[in-house]
Enzyme design. Structure first.
Site, PDB file in Angstrom:
ATOM      1  N   THR A   1       0.864  -1.179   0.000  1.00 21.30           N
ATOM      2  CA  THR A   1       0.000   0.000   0.000  1.00 21.30           C
ATOM      3  C   THR A   1       0.901   1.230   0.000  1.00 21.30           C
ATOM      4  O   THR A   1       1.627   1.479   0.955  1.00 21.30           O
ATOM      5  CB  THR A   1      -0.923   0.019   1.224  1.00 21.30           C
ATOM      6  OG1 THR A   1      -1.797  -1.112   1.165  1.00 21.30           O
ATOM      7  CG2 THR A   1      -1.767   1.285   1.251  1.00 21.30           C
TER       8      THR A   1
ATOM      9  N   LYS B   1      -0.365   5.275   8.512  1.00 24.01           N
ATOM     10  CA  LYS B   1       0.376   5.469   7.260  1.00 24.01           C
ATOM     11  C   LYS B   1      -0.592   5.536   6.089  1.00 24.01           C
ATOM     12  O   LYS B   1      -0.517   6.430   5.235  1.00 24.01           O
ATOM     13  CB  LYS B   1       1.363   4.315   7.051  1.00 24.01           C
ATOM     14  CG  LYS B   1       2.198   4.427   5.768  1.00 24.01           C
ATOM     15  CD  LYS B   1       2.596   3.068   5.208  1.00 24.01           C
ATOM     16  CE  LYS B   1       1.440   2.410   4.498  1.00 24.01           C
ATOM     17  NZ  LYS B   1       1.820   1.221   3.706  1.00 24.01           N
TER      18      LYS B   1
ATOM     19  N   LYS C   1      -7.555   1.539  -2.886  1.00 19.68           N
ATOM     20  CA  LYS C   1      -7.197   1.153  -1.515  1.00 19.68           C
ATOM     21  C   LYS C   1      -7.401   2.326  -0.555  1.00 19.68           C
ATOM     22  O   LYS C   1      -7.799   2.131   0.608  1.00 19.68           O
ATOM     23  CB  LYS C   1      -5.741   0.672  -1.464  1.00 19.68           C
ATOM     24  CG  LYS C   1      -5.249   0.232  -0.081  1.00 19.68           C
ATOM     25  CD  LYS C   1      -6.041  -0.956   0.469  1.00 19.68           C
ATOM     26  CE  LYS C   1      -5.591  -1.364   1.868  1.00 19.68           C
ATOM     27  NZ  LYS C   1      -4.292  -2.052   1.887  1.00 19.68           N
TER      28      LYS C   1
END
Length: 290
Positions: A96, A239, A171
């Site tokens: 990711t 994050k 995502k």
């Protein structure tokens, strides 16, 4: 078919294992060599000491590392993937990351006649271990059709979302939605406890209706018990939310709830919950209740 897997963390280790169990010729690399050795003891395959050596002769190179900088590190340089990957290889990155780094590396790959896909996953450690991940991808459709059957060895659903970067953008949507849902479940359970209700009983009822969600089904019991060691860590969620919030500034999205929940996760970190799972938003509320 010969494939490589770069990055053997809690996700990559079992994902690479599913490829080996499917009969593919798998070579792995991990920065901590002991993990590579452990993988070869658990599965049939080989390991190398640099990404360059690990990807030589491979048709598909899978990557699952930590963040943008980790991805650049394994991709670039004299010992990186692009120093060893063959012409017409396909690189599938399950990290990711930002959409920008996906586009950046795709352009570099194109110069070497190598295809690049950004392919972040959803489903967590359990999904990786059980081969039940959801994979959202960005890249060329012609190459996607060639690699989709291989990806399905560790996934339950794979979809091409558009050009390179589209997987990472999808995502971000995933993490935005999860943040709001987890906060809602946490507040609901917190309210139930404050009202003198049995939260498990409450969820048994409301999960059968419109309030139901994956987070409610899979996390309510451990949240009620104050146990937060069952999934995606708060550090990693922050994050991911940071990436989404940065992208929102660029595309002029308004994400007030996401921004708020991100700060709630900062509170959890300040409580020492960096490695707690994302359902630990409940812990923050319970401290305030006391």
């Amino acid at each position: 078919m010969k494939v490589s897997f770069i990055g053997l963390g809690v996700m990559g280790f079992p994902m690479a294992g599913h490829l080996a169990q499917a009969g593919l010729d798998v070579t792995v690399f991990n920065r901590t060599e002991s993990k590579s050795i452990a993988w070869t003891e658990a599965y049939k395959g080989d390991y190398k000491t640099t990404p360059k050596l690990a990807v030589e002769h491979s048709d598909i190179v899978f990557i699952c590392v930590g963040n943008d900088d980790d991805l650049r590190q394994v991709m670039l340089g004299k010992d990186g993937i692009l120093a060893g990957a063959k012409t017409n290889a396909v690189i599938v990155d399950h990290t990711t990351t930002s959409a920008d780094v996906a586009r950046e590396l795709s352009a570099i790959c194109s110069e070497q006649q190598i295809s690049f896909f950004d392919a972040p996953v959803s489903g967590g450690q359990a999904g990786a271990e059980n081969g039940q991940l959801t994979v959202m991808m960005g890249g060329k459709e012609s190459d996607f059709n060639k690699i989709e059957p291989v990806i399905k060895h560790f996934s339950k659903f794979v979809k091409l979302m558009g050009e390179v970067g589209s997987g990472q953008l999808t995502k971000m949507v995933n993490q935005i939605c999860i943040a709001g849902v987890v906060q809602g479940v946490a507040e609901g359970l917190h309210f139930a406890r404050s009202a003198g209700l049995n939260g498990v009983d409450v969820v048994e009822v409301i999960s059968k209706g419109a309030a139901g969600s994956w987070q409610m089904d899979n996390r309510h019991n451990t949240m009620w018990q104050g146990q937060y060691d069952f999934g995606f860590a708060v550090d990693w969620m922050r994050k991911d939310l940071g990436i989404a919030l940065d992208e929102a500034k660029r595309n002029k999205s308004t994400l007030p709830l996401t921004s708020l929940v991100d700060q709630f996760y900062a509170d959890v970190q300040n409580m020492g919950g960096n490695r707690w799972d994302t359902s630990s938003l409940m812990a923050r509320l319970e401290v305030h209740r006391k």
